[in-house]
Design an enzyme around this catalytic site. Sequence first.
Site, mmCIF file in Angstrom:
data_model
loop_
_atom_site.group_PDB
_atom_site.id
_atom_site.type_symbol
_atom_site.label_atom_id
_atom_site.label_comp_id
_atom_site.label_asym_id
_atom_site.label_seq_id
_atom_site.Cartn_x
_atom_site.Cartn_y
_atom_site.Cartn_z
ATOM 1 N N LYS A 37 0.932 -1.528 -0.036
ATOM 2 C CA LYS A 37 0.475 -0.201 -0.061
ATOM 3 C C LYS A 37 0.948 1.156 0.079
ATOM 4 C CE LYS A 37 -1.909 1.759 3.769
ATOM 5 N NZ LYS A 37 -2.227 2.954 3.282
ATOM 6 N N ASP A 64 -3.389 4.542 -1.785
ATOM 7 C CA ASP A 64 -4.294 5.056 -0.654
ATOM 8 C C ASP A 64 -4.010 6.469 -0.432
ATOM 9 O OD1 ASP A 64 -5.674 5.371 1.567
ATOM 10 O OD2 ASP A 64 -4.464 4.574 2.765
ATOM 11 N N LYS A 66 -7.013 8.151 -0.543
ATOM 12 C CA LYS A 66 -8.238 8.957 0.088
ATOM 13 C C LYS A 66 -9.167 10.207 -0.841
ATOM 14 C CE LYS A 66 -7.193 7.338 4.466
ATOM 15 N NZ LYS A 66 -5.447 6.941 4.718
ATOM 16 N N ASP A 69 -13.353 15.596 -3.438
ATOM 17 C CA ASP A 69 -13.792 16.702 -4.013
ATOM 18 C C ASP A 69 -14.592 16.317 -5.187
ATOM 19 O OD1 ASP A 69 -12.670 19.047 -5.158
ATOM 20 O OD2 ASP A 69 -10.932 18.657 -5.184
ATOM 21 N N THR A 129 -9.781 4.814 10.920
ATOM 22 C CA THR A 129 -9.576 3.576 12.770
ATOM 23 C C THR A 129 -9.165 4.723 12.923
ATOM 24 O OG1 THR A 129 -7.837 2.805 11.615
ATOM 25 C CG2 THR A 129 -9.294 1.473 11.335
ATOM 26 N N ARG A 221 3.093 -0.454 10.891
ATOM 27 C CA ARG A 221 4.047 -0.401 11.217
ATOM 28 C C ARG A 221 4.478 -1.863 11.931
ATOM 29 N NH1 ARG A 221 1.661 4.970 14.381
ATOM 30 N NH2 ARG A 221 -0.395 3.648 13.136
#
Length: 243
Positions: A37, A64, A66, A69, A129, A221
């Site tokens: 990603k 990714d 997002k 608009d 999240t 991570r």
Amino acid sequence: MNASEAAARVMVALDKPDAAEALRVAEALRPFGCWVKVGLELFYAVGPDIVRECRRLGFRIFLDLKLHDIPNQVKGAARSLARLGVDMINVHAAGGTEMMRAAAQGAAEGAEAAGRSAPPLIVAVTQLTSTTREMMNGEIGIPGEVEDTVLRYARLAKKAGLHGVVASPLEAAAIKRACGRDFLAVTPGIRPAGHEAGDQRRIASPLEALRAGADFLVVGRPVAAAPDPAAALEQILKEMTEA
């Protein structure tokens, strides 16, 4: 589920500030057959070249960014991203059905212009999240439970013709009940045993996410920041295959 099937459902977030660091992790994960990603930090730092490098290494790529608009802008952005040859892009469901339909149309046009056999999968972000009920109610201004909002957005995304949504693993089972088994649930917030939640609030283990019906597990991570990313991913795949 064997190890290769499990890896095909894992997306490792290359959340790094530069290409060298991101590609170091990607090279270590190359033998597994997982996705990568590419998010905001890395894409803004490096640009489209990082996508081309990950494609050269043979990865499937979730870009990714997002998108959120007016419909015309999102259509154009999705068209441009589809030309890069990525396998999945996302938009914010809060942009509404017209915007989501525009994204799908733009992605189809971009893929056709690039000579690709199919456009990228498009999924809609429901609630991050890191969002708690208190934040959603008091700061974002949406009343009710987080799951209620996630499901409302999921139904809108399905109505708009998208392939699925991004949501925490805690909502995956409800999304499947509301939108069907074929509607994708892409779940960040995956935390193997022993890893801190960090800035994420709605989290689950790989095993919990699978049991809830998640199609893709986004892991950042715990793998990308590990001293040995390959060993960290291998441990996650072991948990998944034993499920």
